[in-house]
Design an enzyme around this catalytic site. Structure first.
Site, PDB file in Angstrom:
ATOM      1  N   GLY A 235      63.319 -41.711  -1.536  1.00 54.84           N
ATOM      2  CA  GLY A 235      62.636 -40.419  -1.409  1.00 54.84           C
ATOM      3  C   GLY A 235      61.138 -40.609  -1.525  1.00 54.84           C
ATOM      4  O   GLY A 235      60.617 -41.700  -1.277  1.00 54.84           O
ATOM      5  N   SER A 236      60.464 -39.542  -1.917  1.00 55.57           N
ATOM      6  CA  SER A 236      59.001 -39.594  -1.983  1.00 55.57           C
ATOM      7  C   SER A 236      58.532 -40.367  -3.217  1.00 55.57           C
ATOM      8  O   SER A 236      59.292 -40.559  -4.178  1.00 55.57           O
ATOM      9  CB  SER A 236      58.457 -38.175  -2.059  1.00 55.57           C
ATOM     10  OG  SER A 236      58.888 -37.587  -3.276  1.00 55.57           O
ATOM     11  N   GLY A 240      59.964 -40.700  -7.132  1.00 51.67           N
ATOM     12  CA  GLY A 240      60.085 -41.977  -7.843  1.00 51.67           C
ATOM     13  C   GLY A 240      59.325 -41.971  -9.149  1.00 51.67           C
ATOM     14  O   GLY A 240      59.747 -42.591 -10.135  1.00 51.67           O
ATOM     15  N   GLU A 257      63.068 -46.827  -3.404  1.00 58.67           N
ATOM     16  CA  GLU A 257      62.586 -46.993  -2.028  1.00 58.67           C
ATOM     17  C   GLU A 257      61.843 -45.702  -1.709  1.00 58.67           C
ATOM     18  O   GLU A 257      62.440 -44.701  -1.343  1.00 58.67           O
ATOM     19  CB  GLU A 257      63.795 -47.214  -1.116  1.00 58.67           C
ATOM     20  CG  GLU A 257      63.450 -47.981   0.138  1.00 58.67           C
ATOM     21  CD  GLU A 257      63.284 -47.073   1.321  1.00 58.67           C
ATOM     22  OE1 GLU A 257      62.115 -46.720   1.586  1.00 58.67           O
ATOM     23  OE2 GLU A 257      64.288 -46.702   1.940  1.00 58.67           O
ATOM     24  N   CYS A 291      60.793 -43.621   6.764  1.00 53.23           N
ATOM     25  CA  CYS A 291      59.868 -44.156   5.763  1.00 53.23           C
ATOM     26  C   CYS A 291      59.098 -45.322   6.363  1.00 53.23           C
ATOM     27  O   CYS A 291      58.023 -45.666   5.885  1.00 53.23           O
ATOM     28  CB  CYS A 291      60.595 -44.540   4.493  1.00 53.23           C
ATOM     29  SG  CYS A 291      61.905 -45.676   4.784  1.00 53.23           S
TER      30      CYS A 291
END
Ligand code: UN1
Length: 505
Positions: A235-236, A240, A257, A291
């Protein structure tokens, strides 16, 4: 057939009960038209705790299955995916808006990682190590870890689960999956395929693979539960930053990630025909919602004007729309209205800072009022400032000119994200420098291809604010296991390491 009827037919064929996707309170919208295509039920907190308990029990059984037998389970899952690739790929397209070819590609990525994991199930190697002590031997073994929490994003709603799940399962771990709340239907479809694989496998423990639909609070429960020793979250960077410290607080492992801000450098010797195609796929493909999407382009001044002119032509010609009704399209919609507004705000900010924007507005020719199709945006920026330093999940490509290769490298590495990168050059000095210790600081560094579209055979992930995690190929599996180092004395003396003397008589 309406999209909703299409979803119904796919999920019925896969054996998903209507209760799971018709009568819940959470609406699922297709970005292709904006219409509601499902109504799913959220898991309740007690249900989450029960699922984790089931998963713990499954772990006790699953860890003692020989690893190649665990591989057999994943092989069967791969077969189910092969058999349903067309339908599942279509569902991916309905739920994410990506073009059909990419929807199918996403399922292929799942099949590929299953194949990889099957082979891996006979290759979970530990080392044998020379001991400094006479008549001693050292070795390491890799043992299963425990239930693995998997939190995935909307843009690769099923492939990213499969990178984690295929590896976790052969490594001896059950998986608990919290899919994006924007893409629960593909998760339910995959759950049904896992169920089919389990039936054919025969004695897979209950709770080996669980799907928990819901919002952020479900992910938080996985993150905070001491029974889950590893959480892999995609995710963003903002997500994180919340997840990472919470896992660290309880000494759990994290595979993060997170955001990327991927760049390519185009050098004077580049094959511009090839570069043009690669840049378009990486920047415009998936409507810039990977991403790994290309967001920053550094072009040498000697080729700048010709490349930018050709890019503008290609951008103007790109076909946009609903790939279910029109084949040959390259760009689908943004995921939702919020993504559209973020894109427009970002472009406004770029304009204020001197950026010259081509494209970027709503693509009115596709007439679904609640769907957000946009023309990909090319933004010539005077320098790397403002929004260029951030990840915006939309097809915006910032183009900047350079004269000196080292200067381009420095700009390339200046951002806080470190996922993927690429260079277009036929000059070995530039190419090798880009790949060297003083080159790209990303987890992925490519030559004469764009930054997106990685194969599963390599370890996938990035450095800095991208989070440092690695998934999929190479030795990424090691994160899903615990390592035991053993020293075995087969002699009759007790020599101590480092020459230490400790004689008690
Ligand atoms: C992602 O966008 O989170 O390398 C994953 C790629 C794909 C995976 C992207 N294989 O672009």
């Amino acid at each position: 057939m309406t999209l909703s009827a299409g979803v119904d037919s796919i999920l019925q064929n896969l054996g998903v009960h209507r209760d799971r996707y018709r009568y819940g309170t959470r609406a699922v919208r297709s970005p292709l038209t904006g219409e509601t295509v499902g109504q799913v039920k959220d898991a309740d907190p007690a249900g989450v705790s029960d699922a984790i308990e089931q998963s713990e029990k499954a772990f006790i059984a699953w860890r003692s299955f020989p690893a190649p037998r665990r591989g057999e389970f994943v092989r069967l899952l791969g077969e189910e995916l092969r058999a349903t690739k067309t339908e599942l790929g279509r569902l991916v397209t309905i739920e994410t808006g990506k073009i059909l070819s990419e929807g199918h590609g996403e399922v292929q990525e799942m099949i590929d990682i299953c194949d990889f994991a099957v082979g891996l199930s006979r290759q979970l190697y530990g080392l044998t190590i020379a001991s400094e002590r006479p008549h001693h031997r050292m070795m390491e073994q890799w043992h299963p870890l425990g239930p693995v929490g998997i939190i995935t994003a909307f843009n690769f709603p099923v492939a990213v689960w499969s990178w984690n799940a295929a590896l976790a399962l052969v490594c001896g771990n059950p998986v608990i999956w919290k899919p994006s709340d924007k893409t629960p239907l593909t998760a339910l479809a995959v759950e049904a395929l896992v169920g089919r694989a389990a039936t054919r496998f025969g004695d897979a423990p209950a709770g080996l693979s669980t799907v928990l639909i819901g919002g952020r609070e479900i992910g938080e429960m996985l993150v905070d539960d001491a029974r889950v020793p590893l959480v892999s979250a995609t995710g963003s960077t903002a997500m994180g930053q919340l997840v990472g410290p919470r896992l660290a607080r309880r000494f759990a492992r994290a595979i993060l990630e997170l955001g990327g801000n991927n760049a390519s450098i185009v050098c004077p010797s580049a094959d511009l025909d090839l570069a043009l195609r690669a840049i378009c796929f990486a920047a415009v493909g998936t409507a810039g919602q990977r991403c790994t999407s290309l967001r920053r382009l550094f072009v040498h001044h000697s080729v700048h004007d010709s490349l930018v002119a050709r890019l503008k032509q290609a951008y103007a010609a790109v076909q946009i729309g609903n790939s279910l009704t029109n084949s040959g399209l390259l760009v689908g919609p943004l995921i939702d209205e919020a993504a559209f507004h973020r894109m427009q705000e970002t472009l406004a900010e770029a304009r204020k800072l001197g950026g010259q924007v081509v494209g970027g507005d709503r693509f009115e020719a596709v007439s679904y009022p609640a769907a957000y199709y946009v023309k990909p945006a090319l933004v010539e920026m005077p320098e790397q400032i403002g929004p260029v330093l951030r990840e915006t999940f939309a097809p915006i490509l910032y183009v900047m000119k350079f004269s000196d290769f080292d200067e381009a490298l420095a700009l390339h590495n200046e951002v806080r994200q470190g996922l993927s990168s690429s260079i277009f050059s036929t000059d070995i000095h530039e190419v090798e420098k880009f790949l060297s210790v003083v080159g790209s600081d990303c987890g992925i560094a490519n030559v004469n291809i764009g930054p997106s579209g990685a194969e599963i055979g390599g370890a996938f992930g990035g450095e800095k604010e991208t989070g440092g995690g690695r998934e999929a190929g190479s030795d990424a599996w090691k994160a899903y296991m615990r390592r035991v180092t053993s020293t075995i004395n087969f002699g009759n003396d007790l020599p101590l390491a480092q020459g230490v003397k400790f004689d008690i008589v």
